[in-house]
Design a protein around this motif. Structure first.
Motif, PDB file in Angstrom:
ATOM      1  N   ASP A  53       0.838  -1.190   0.000  1.00  0.00           N
ATOM      2  CA  ASP A  53       0.000   0.000   0.000  1.00  0.00           C
ATOM      3  C   ASP A  53       0.879   1.248   0.000  1.00  0.00           C
ATOM      4  OD1 ASP A  53       0.960  -0.211   2.605  1.00  0.00           O
ATOM      5  OD2 ASP A  53      -0.901   0.486   3.517  1.00  0.00           O
ATOM      6  N   GLY A  54       0.240   2.411  -0.092  1.00  0.00           N
ATOM      7  CA  GLY A  54       0.979   3.662  -0.184  1.00  0.00           C
ATOM      8  C   GLY A  54       1.919   3.927   0.980  1.00  0.00           C
ATOM      9  N   PRO A  55       1.451   3.792   2.240  1.00  0.00           N
ATOM     10  CA  PRO A  55       2.372   4.014   3.362  1.00  0.00           C
ATOM     11  C   PRO A  55       3.586   3.077   3.339  1.00  0.00           C
ATOM     12  CG  PRO A  55       0.116   4.123   4.129  1.00  0.00           C
ATOM     13  CD  PRO A  55       0.055   3.665   2.699  1.00  0.00           C
ATOM     14  N   SER A  56       3.381   1.819   2.965  1.00  0.00           N
ATOM     15  CA  SER A  56       4.512   0.881   2.906  1.00  0.00           C
ATOM     16  C   SER A  56       5.529   1.325   1.869  1.00  0.00           C
ATOM     17  CB  SER A  56       4.012  -0.532   2.579  1.00  0.00           C
ATOM     18  OG  SER A  56       3.128  -1.008   3.569  1.00  0.00           O
ATOM     19  N   LEU A  57       5.040   1.753   0.705  1.00  0.00           N
ATOM     20  CA  LEU A  57       5.940   2.223  -0.346  1.00  0.00           C
ATOM     21  C   LEU A  57       6.708   3.457   0.114  1.00  0.00           C
ATOM     22  CD1 LEU A  57       7.033   2.250  -3.249  1.00  0.00           C
ATOM     23  CD2 LEU A  57       4.962   3.483  -3.933  1.00  0.00           C
ATOM     24  N   CYS A  58       6.001   4.413   0.721  1.00  0.00           N
ATOM     25  CA  CYS A  58       6.664   5.638   1.177  1.00  0.00           C
ATOM     26  C   CYS A  58       7.688   5.349   2.270  1.00  0.00           C
ATOM     27  CB  CYS A  58       5.624   6.638   1.680  1.00  0.00           C
ATOM     28  SG  CYS A  58       4.707   7.478   0.366  1.00  0.00           S
ATOM     29  N   LEU A  59       7.340   4.485   3.216  1.00  0.00           N
ATOM     30  CA  LEU A  59       8.275   4.157   4.290  1.00  0.00           C
ATOM     31  C   LEU A  59       9.509   3.452   3.736  1.00  0.00           C
ATOM     32  CD1 LEU A  59       5.745   2.947   7.010  1.00  0.00           C
ATOM     33  CD2 LEU A  59       7.109   5.040   7.077  1.00  0.00           C
ATOM     34  N   TRP A 107       4.161  12.355   2.447  1.00  0.00           N
ATOM     35  CA  TRP A 107       3.366  13.407   1.828  1.00  0.00           C
ATOM     36  C   TRP A 107       3.535  14.696   2.624  1.00  0.00           C
ATOM     37  CZ3 TRP A 107       0.683  13.199  -2.701  1.00  0.00           C
ATOM     38  CH2 TRP A 107       0.460  11.933  -3.254  1.00  0.00           C
ATOM     39  N   LYS A 108       3.548  15.820   1.940  1.00  0.00           N
ATOM     40  CA  LYS A 108       3.638  17.135   2.584  1.00  0.00           C
ATOM     41  C   LYS A 108       2.294  17.854   2.412  1.00  0.00           C
ATOM     42  CE  LYS A 108       7.939  16.414   3.569  1.00  0.00           C
ATOM     43  NZ  LYS A 108       9.037  17.197   2.973  1.00  0.00           N
ATOM     44  N   LEU A 109       1.628  18.116   3.557  1.00  0.00           N
ATOM     45  CA  LEU A 109       0.345  18.805   3.516  1.00  0.00           C
ATOM     46  C   LEU A 109       0.571  20.302   3.294  1.00  0.00           C
ATOM     47  CD1 LEU A 109      -1.676  17.133   6.417  1.00  0.00           C
ATOM     48  CD2 LEU A 109      -1.581  16.504   4.000  1.00  0.00           C
ATOM     49  N   LYS A 110      -0.112  20.834   2.294  1.00  0.00           N
ATOM     50  CA  LYS A 110       0.031  22.256   1.989  1.00  0.00           C
ATOM     51  C   LYS A 110      -1.165  23.073   2.458  1.00  0.00           C
ATOM     52  CE  LYS A 110       3.144  21.841  -1.961  1.00  0.00           C
ATOM     53  NZ  LYS A 110       3.396  22.267  -3.364  1.00  0.00           N
ATOM     54  N   GLU A 111      -2.362  22.486   2.320  1.00  0.00           N
ATOM     55  CA  GLU A 111      -3.560  23.272   2.623  1.00  0.00           C
ATOM     56  C   GLU A 111      -4.728  22.337   2.899  1.00  0.00           C
ATOM     57  OE1 GLU A 111      -6.296  26.765   0.453  1.00  0.00           O
ATOM     58  OE2 GLU A 111      -4.611  25.814  -0.594  1.00  0.00           O
ATOM     59  N   VAL A 112      -5.628  22.763   3.780  1.00  0.00           N
ATOM     60  CA  VAL A 112      -6.881  22.056   3.997  1.00  0.00           C
ATOM     61  C   VAL A 112      -8.022  23.023   3.728  1.00  0.00           C
ATOM     62  CG1 VAL A 112      -6.866  22.560   6.490  1.00  0.00           C
ATOM     63  CG2 VAL A 112      -8.264  20.679   5.598  1.00  0.00           C
ATOM     64  N   ASN A 113      -9.003  22.560   2.989  1.00  0.00           N
ATOM     65  CA  ASN A 113     -10.213  23.335   2.712  1.00  0.00           C
ATOM     66  C   ASN A 113     -11.384  22.581   3.320  1.00  0.00           C
ATOM     67  OD1 ASN A 113      -8.931  25.324   0.886  1.00  0.00           O
ATOM     68  ND2 ASN A 113      -8.605  23.522  -0.408  1.00  0.00           N
ATOM     69  N   PHE A 114     -12.078  23.223   4.242  1.00  0.00           N
ATOM     70  CA  PHE A 114     -13.097  22.525   5.021  1.00  0.00           C
ATOM     71  C   PHE A 114     -14.423  23.256   4.932  1.00  0.00           C
ATOM     72  CE2 PHE A 114     -14.646  20.471   9.009  1.00  0.00           C
ATOM     73  CZ  PHE A 114     -14.340  19.168   8.655  1.00  0.00           C
ATOM     74  N   ARG A 115     -15.482  22.488   4.691  1.00  0.00           N
ATOM     75  CA  ARG A 115     -16.806  23.102   4.617  1.00  0.00           C
ATOM     76  C   ARG A 115     -17.873  22.052   4.924  1.00  0.00           C
ATOM     77  NH1 ARG A 115     -14.457  22.246  -0.069  1.00  0.00           N
ATOM     78  NH2 ARG A 115     -15.524  20.992  -1.667  1.00  0.00           N
ATOM     79  N   GLY A 116     -18.684  22.330   5.920  1.00  0.00           N
ATOM     80  CA  GLY A 116     -19.826  21.491   6.228  1.00  0.00           C
ATOM     81  C   GLY A 116     -19.512  20.033   6.483  1.00  0.00           C
ATOM     82  N   GLY A 117     -18.442  19.743   7.173  1.00  0.00           N
ATOM     83  CA  GLY A 117     -18.115  18.358   7.500  1.00  0.00           C
ATOM     84  C   GLY A 117     -17.350  17.615   6.429  1.00  0.00           C
ATOM     85  N   GLU A 118     -17.096  18.260   5.294  1.00  0.00           N
ATOM     86  CA  GLU A 118     -16.309  17.652   4.227  1.00  0.00           C
ATOM     87  C   GLU A 118     -15.241  18.635   3.780  1.00  0.00           C
ATOM     88  OE1 GLU A 118     -18.922  16.570   1.100  1.00  0.00           O
ATOM     89  OE2 GLU A 118     -19.852  14.923   2.207  1.00  0.00           O
ATOM     90  N   GLY A 119     -14.265  18.126   3.061  1.00  0.00           N
ATOM     91  CA  GLY A 119     -13.237  19.041   2.611  1.00  0.00           C
ATOM     92  C   GLY A 119     -12.246  18.405   1.663  1.00  0.00           C
ATOM     93  N   GLN A 150       3.417  20.045   6.408  1.00  0.00           N
ATOM     94  CA  GLN A 150       3.441  19.029   7.464  1.00  0.00           C
ATOM     95  C   GLN A 150       3.604  17.638   6.850  1.00  0.00           C
ATOM     96  OE1 GLN A 150      -0.098  18.922   9.871  1.00  0.00           O
ATOM     97  NE2 GLN A 150       0.562  17.141  11.059  1.00  0.00           N
ATOM     98  N   ALA A 151       4.569  16.855   7.343  1.00  0.00           N
ATOM     99  CA  ALA A 151       4.845  15.519   6.808  1.00  0.00           C
ATOM    100  C   ALA A 151       3.867  14.504   7.392  1.00  0.00           C
ATOM    101  CB  ALA A 151       6.278  15.108   7.122  1.00  0.00           C
ATOM    102  N   VAL A 152       3.185  13.768   6.522  1.00  0.00           N
ATOM    103  CA  VAL A 152       2.209  12.765   6.951  1.00  0.00           C
ATOM    104  C   VAL A 152       2.309  11.549   6.034  1.00  0.00           C
ATOM    105  CG1 VAL A 152       0.613  14.525   7.809  1.00  0.00           C
ATOM    106  CG2 VAL A 152       0.356  13.654   5.471  1.00  0.00           C
ATOM    107  N   GLN A 153       1.659  10.480   6.448  1.00  0.00           N
ATOM    108  CA  GLN A 153       1.454   9.327   5.576  1.00  0.00           C
ATOM    109  C   GLN A 153      -0.033   9.225   5.268  1.00  0.00           C
ATOM    110  OE1 GLN A 153       3.732   7.740   4.101  1.00  0.00           O
ATOM    111  NE2 GLN A 153       5.548   8.263   5.319  1.00  0.00           N
ATOM    112  N   LEU A 154      -0.348   8.886   4.024  1.00  0.00           N
ATOM    113  CA  LEU A 154      -1.735   8.819   3.572  1.00  0.00           C
ATOM    114  C   LEU A 154      -2.040   7.441   2.991  1.00  0.00           C
ATOM    115  CD1 LEU A 154      -2.020  12.211   1.619  1.00  0.00           C
ATOM    116  CD2 LEU A 154      -2.670  11.776   3.999  1.00  0.00           C
TER     117      LEU A 154
END
Length: 406
Positions: free
Chosen positions: A143-149, A155-167, A225-229
């Motif tokens: 899976d993706g996390p295994s490949l990245c590790l 993954w580097k988070l650049k922006e979050v757009n949030f509206r009404g419980g979804e985004g 922000q560095a994360v795994q997705l």
């Protein structure tokens, strides 16, 4: 007349040479086919494909992927695949079995032609459709996390757009053109189904909104922000869009997930036993023999550490699906007399560890090129669930008919 004969002979010679060159060229373009006797193939000959897991027959280590091919969705076919006996699977950074991976998970794999098309457990593709390539036997699925590790990426988070419980999350991953995984900048959807892991906590979007990490509505810059997705299916899959199934916000969270999957894997191998390829048989008298076998790769290191010279063990014959007949009953007790690390950098599929196993009576299934399962004395001597056991000849070579209407 003599000149005419010589000219005809020369013409035939030229045609013969051209024919040989044409055949040679065609053969050079033929994808690599692994040996039916389970020799470990070179990884550079494998083809890389990425897709969503949509069907699994975990008992026979086979399934179906919907490959990511631009411009093909509704008219596309499924890519039916089977794991090679020595094929390795990773999920959340730890060894895994197909049963561990949820349907809908985006997987990355390396594939070859079937070693023996006549006994292939999946349909032989003709290669006329780009969504169903001929290479359908996997030596690697992750899976993706295994490949990245494995690659030391995040993954580097650049922006979050949030509206009404979804985004949406805007994230990027550096990967060279033509690499195995998804790369570049992407917009991923998130909603209440997205699981968010922080340390040992399991959170939802509402939790990050409540503590001010993400906005109630609107956008927020996340400054790389560095994360795994872990990615899954999106309705606009045709256009390479994905939904985020899981986010690991820090290394601690990812390590927890990896350790939990590692525990699942160790339990599975303890009860199904270590798979290996029989290399040679040194025959003694009255059925006594010493079996040399190479342990397959992709297992947790603690499992290999249990194989020690001088301990009792048990070996059972297995099929290429890794299924055994009745391992706790028809396996052969014996003794491990030697354990040797024969390769420091073994090919994918091999652990590089060979054992020599003395048995008082050699079994028919212990033949060079065949697969066996081995249990050191400190592993449980148990029988797998009945549906996992080989009960007849049809179970030895599963029919591909199950895929015909998919």
């Amino acid at each position: 007349m003599r000149r005419l004969i010589e000219r005809n002979a020369l013409t035939k010679l030229v045609l013969a040479v051209c024919t040989l060159l044409s055949v040679s060229t065609l053969r050079g373009e033929e994808p690599f086919r692994p040996s039916p006797d389970n020799q470990f193939p070179p990884l550079e000959e494998a083809k890389a494909y990425r897709g969503e897991l949509v069907f699994v027959d975990h008992i026979n280590r086979r399934g179906s992927l919907r490959l990511h091919v631009d411009g093909h969705y509704h008219e596309g076919q499924l890519h039916h695949f089977a794991m090679l006996p020595y094929g390795e699977i990773f999920y959340r950074g730890a060894p895994a079995d197909l049963r561990d991976i949820p349907i809908g998970t985006v997987l990355y794999g390396r594939f070859y032609l079937p070693p023996d098309p006549k006994t292939s457990a999946v349909p032989n593709a003709n290669g006329n459709n780009v969504t169903a390539p001929r290479e359908n036997h996997a030596i690697l699925l992750e899976d993706g996390p295994s490949l990245c590790l494995r690659e030391g990426k995040a993954w580097k988070l650049k922006e979050v757009n949030f509206r009404g419980g979804e985004g949406e999350l805007v994230a990027s991953l550096e990967r060279p053109e033509g690499g195995d995984g998804l790369g570049g900048e992407h917009k991923f959807t998130i909603d209440s189904s997205t699981r968010i892991w922080r340390g040992r906590e399991l959170l939802g979007l509402n939790d990050l909104v409540a503590d001010g990490t993400w906005p109630t509505n609107g956008s927020k810059q996340l400054d790389g922000q560095a994360v795994q997705l872990a990615l899954g299916w999106h309705p606009r899959y045709l256009y390479q869009q994905f939904h985020v199934a899981d986010i690991w916000l820090d290394e601690a969270a990812m390590k927890v997930a990896t350790e939990r999957q590692r525990g699942v894997h160790i339990h599975h191998i303890h009860t199904r036993w270590m798979p290996a390829r029989v290399e040679t048989i040194n025959y003694g008298k009255f059925g006594h023999a010493t079996v040399t076998a190479t342990l397959f790769g992709g297992m947790d290191e603690s499992l290999y550490a249990d194989f020690k010279p001088g301990i009792s063990a048990k070996m059972a014959a297995a099929e290429n699906t890794l299924r055994t007949w009745w391992q706790d009953h028809d396996g052969m007790d014996g003794k491990i007399v030697a354990v040797e690390k024969i390769e420091e950098n073994p090919p994918l599929g091999s652990s590089g560890i060979q054992i020599q196993f003395e048995v008082p009576l050699i079994l028919e299934g212990f033949r060079p090129g065949r697969v066996a399962r081995i249990r050191p004395q400190n592993w449980p001597n148990v029988k797998p669930p009945m549906e996992e056991c080989v009960r007849n000849q049809d179970d030895r070579w599963p029919s591909p008919e199950i895929f015909q209407k998919r």
